[in-house]
Motif scaffolding. Sequence first.
Motif, PDB file in Angstrom:
ATOM      1  N   THR A 142     -10.099   5.576   0.135  1.00  0.00           N
ATOM      2  CA  THR A 142      -9.323   6.401   0.992  1.00  0.00           C
ATOM      3  C   THR A 142     -10.123   7.294   1.872  1.00  0.00           C
ATOM      4  OG1 THR A 142      -8.892   7.787  -0.896  1.00  0.00           O
ATOM      5  CG2 THR A 142      -7.144   6.103  -0.473  1.00  0.00           C
ATOM      6  N   ASP A 143     -11.406   7.672   1.304  1.00  0.00           N
ATOM      7  CA  ASP A 143     -12.373   8.492   2.099  1.00  0.00           C
ATOM      8  C   ASP A 143     -12.900   7.804   3.187  1.00  0.00           C
ATOM      9  OD1 ASP A 143     -11.804  10.582   0.147  1.00  0.00           O
ATOM     10  OD2 ASP A 143     -13.411  10.167  -1.110  1.00  0.00           O
ATOM     11  N   PHE A 144     -13.143   6.551   2.877  1.00  0.00           N
ATOM     12  CA  PHE A 144     -13.806   5.627   3.774  1.00  0.00           C
ATOM     13  C   PHE A 144     -12.766   5.579   5.283  1.00  0.00           C
ATOM     14  CE2 PHE A 144     -14.169   1.359   5.685  1.00  0.00           C
ATOM     15  CZ  PHE A 144     -15.486   1.260   6.181  1.00  0.00           C
ATOM     16  N   ASP A 145     -11.696   5.234   4.745  1.00  0.00           N
ATOM     17  CA  ASP A 145     -10.678   4.803   5.788  1.00  0.00           C
ATOM     18  C   ASP A 145     -10.272   5.978   6.564  1.00  0.00           C
ATOM     19  OD1 ASP A 145     -10.340   2.192   5.076  1.00  0.00           O
ATOM     20  OD2 ASP A 145      -8.786   2.608   3.490  1.00  0.00           O
ATOM     21  N   ASP A 146     -10.309   7.221   6.024  1.00  0.00           N
ATOM     22  CA  ASP A 146      -9.901   8.495   6.465  1.00  0.00           C
ATOM     23  C   ASP A 146     -11.074   8.774   7.699  1.00  0.00           C
ATOM     24  OD1 ASP A 146      -8.507  10.772   7.283  1.00  0.00           O
ATOM     25  OD2 ASP A 146      -9.858  12.040   5.956  1.00  0.00           O
ATOM     26  N   LEU A 200      -2.849   7.746  13.225  1.00  0.00           N
ATOM     27  CA  LEU A 200      -2.751   9.288  13.239  1.00  0.00           C
ATOM     28  C   LEU A 200      -3.251   9.891  11.927  1.00  0.00           C
ATOM     29  CD1 LEU A 200       0.569   9.987  14.916  1.00  0.00           C
ATOM     30  CD2 LEU A 200      -1.386  10.146  15.982  1.00  0.00           C
ATOM     31  N   ASN A 201      -3.015   9.342  10.808  1.00  0.00           N
ATOM     32  CA  ASN A 201      -3.251   9.437   9.568  1.00  0.00           C
ATOM     33  C   ASN A 201      -3.214   8.337   8.388  1.00  0.00           C
ATOM     34  OD1 ASN A 201      -0.388   9.154   8.767  1.00  0.00           O
ATOM     35  ND2 ASN A 201      -0.049  11.440   9.811  1.00  0.00           N
ATOM     36  N   LEU A 202      -3.599   8.482   7.374  1.00  0.00           N
ATOM     37  CA  LEU A 202      -3.515   7.395   6.414  1.00  0.00           C
ATOM     38  C   LEU A 202      -2.391   6.769   6.019  1.00  0.00           C
ATOM     39  CD1 LEU A 202      -6.199   8.763   3.539  1.00  0.00           C
ATOM     40  CD2 LEU A 202      -6.339   6.834   4.994  1.00  0.00           C
ATOM     41  N   ASN A 203      -1.402   7.686   5.891  1.00  0.00           N
ATOM     42  CA  ASN A 203       0.270   7.253   5.931  1.00  0.00           C
ATOM     43  C   ASN A 203       0.495   6.174   6.662  1.00  0.00           C
ATOM     44  OD1 ASN A 203       0.510   8.834   3.300  1.00  0.00           O
ATOM     45  ND2 ASN A 203       1.408  10.585   4.635  1.00  0.00           N
ATOM     46  N   GLN A 204       0.421   6.280   7.933  1.00  0.00           N
ATOM     47  CA  GLN A 204       0.759   5.539   8.913  1.00  0.00           C
ATOM     48  C   GLN A 204      -0.131   4.247   8.916  1.00  0.00           C
ATOM     49  OE1 GLN A 204      -0.780   6.528  12.967  1.00  0.00           O
ATOM     50  NE2 GLN A 204       0.801   4.910  13.864  1.00  0.00           N
ATOM     51  N   PHE A 229       0.850  -1.165   0.099  1.00  0.00           N
ATOM     52  CA  PHE A 229       0.022  -0.013   0.086  1.00  0.00           C
ATOM     53  C   PHE A 229       0.967   1.184   0.106  1.00  0.00           C
ATOM     54  CE2 PHE A 229      -2.900  -3.308   1.662  1.00  0.00           C
ATOM     55  CZ  PHE A 229      -3.817  -2.981   0.799  1.00  0.00           C
ATOM     56  N   THR A 230       2.153   0.958  -0.477  1.00  0.00           N
ATOM     57  CA  THR A 230       2.933   2.339  -0.616  1.00  0.00           C
ATOM     58  C   THR A 230       2.508   3.195  -1.911  1.00  0.00           C
ATOM     59  OG1 THR A 230       4.707   0.817  -2.123  1.00  0.00           O
ATOM     60  CG2 THR A 230       4.972   1.070   0.614  1.00  0.00           C
ATOM     61  N   PRO A 231       3.058   4.208  -2.387  1.00  0.00           N
ATOM     62  CA  PRO A 231       2.567   4.788  -3.526  1.00  0.00           C
ATOM     63  C   PRO A 231       2.536   3.932  -4.813  1.00  0.00           C
ATOM     64  CG  PRO A 231       3.768   6.262  -2.286  1.00  0.00           C
ATOM     65  CD  PRO A 231       3.867   4.943  -1.545  1.00  0.00           C
ATOM     66  N   ASN A 232       3.315   2.965  -4.920  1.00  0.00           N
ATOM     67  CA  ASN A 232       3.381   1.922  -5.794  1.00  0.00           C
ATOM     68  C   ASN A 232       1.947   1.431  -6.452  1.00  0.00           C
ATOM     69  OD1 ASN A 232       6.064   2.156  -6.299  1.00  0.00           O
ATOM     70  ND2 ASN A 232       6.663   0.445  -4.880  1.00  0.00           N
TER      71      ASN A 232
END
Length: 492
Positions: A315-319, A329-333, A249-252
């Motif tokens: 991503t809207d749902f996850d956020d 803390l955020n989506l990146n974590q 789930f990295t930017p790749n």
Amino acid sequence: MHTSFNSPSSSSGKIIIGIIASVWTLVFIDVTSSILKPRREGARRGKDIEIHAQDTYRNRRILHSAFALLSEPWGFTNRHFATILAQLRPSPFWGRWGLHAKRRIENILIPEGGSLEVEFVEPIDFSNSSCSETPVVIILHGINGSNKEPYIEQAALQIVVQKGWRAVILNYGKIRVLNDKMECALGGHNFMDGGDLNFLISHIRKTHEGFLGVVGYSMGGAKLVQYLGRTREHCNVDAACAISSPLDFTPNNVTVHNPVSFSHRAYHFFIASSLKFWIMKHYRELKKHPKVCNSKPFRRTSSGLIWWFQSNLVTDFDDAITIPAKGYLNLNQYYNDATVVEHLRRDVKIPLLILTSECDPIVPVEIIPGEHVAMENENIFIVSTKQLGGHCGFWLPGRGCWATRGCLDFFDSANTYLTPKKKSRVLRRQSSLKAARNLQRTSSTQLTDYFKLIAHDSFSNLKEDPATFPVVGYGKSMAPKRLSDTGFGQRI
């Protein structure tokens, strides 16, 4: 002069009939082309399949007996049609296979509070006398699925009818806000939440000493690999399989981070819409959570209304739900924790089959684990197809699912050649506790008490003090601590 007008109802009826006729025409054409077309020369030579595994004597024996993995895969040629049909086709329990299986749903009480919904699918003539020895396979569904999804029911029937084993479907989509710690939510669509899976495994291992396998589809496979990597040798599972699962789930992963193509945005819209229905279904339970109840979907303001209309991405749902519910803390974590490539290289301690398709419209080919991953871990088997499959779509009418059949052959071969050592009931309980402790140590949020997510009698009658059990962590070395040092000293 007499003028006739067509009624609106008749016009709409003709449109609906035309759409249905067009869809079934496409089905007929795709089925005919998939079944009656001549076999390609590459298919005869196995060039449609790539298999990566370490060339060891043990692995050669396992793959030699997994005949389905070495045969030509089947499925519809159009990847989007195969993907959609995996979700929308009729229930296989309506067919002749459904006559040979029985199903029942149980709600298993959790010591922490609430319950876990599990469906058992068994042979029609199954008796409890052979329950402890009959192989069991746990099935994990996808992000917007449940135990009623056609591909999940198809897998359960193949396990029961073709092998004579038992299938256990974990319906982890149901959310439960635990009673004595309101900030802790069990279940839901979260890659990192292994508490429900660990509870089910410990519950089964109380009485079952035979072969136990786990197969996960799509997100369920990512959840499974996370669990195997975090619990390591204490997973209490003999073999596992992940089918069409995104493991990076990295930017790749452009499907998640950069869905610019029409097909990617269409799949996001479809999944996000189903997740909105999931929110409405569990609205009262989610409102109990002190952090989730203040997020945008539950606000009775203009911002809450705008979210329901504009949130068309996963991503809207996850956020809005996953991040506050699980304490990130955020989506990146969250997405960094969900990436499991490092787990594959060093932490998976049981045979794991990863089965994907290069024509998957949801899982990009760039994030499919390659040969270098398999070469670093003897337990990793990577199988990928080139032109068939789509996303969980290795299926044809009358033939079943090729991926599930390959997975079952892999399990059967692992059960035959690995001959896992049978553990006593005490040792199985100790492994459940060690798995919970590893889950606790590797949790980045420290929100879930994994020690309380074990079957109720898993701590009883132990000859050794559970507080002194050694734990093997990952990443940096971690010295064992007593349970009282971590704040979880009270036993169940």
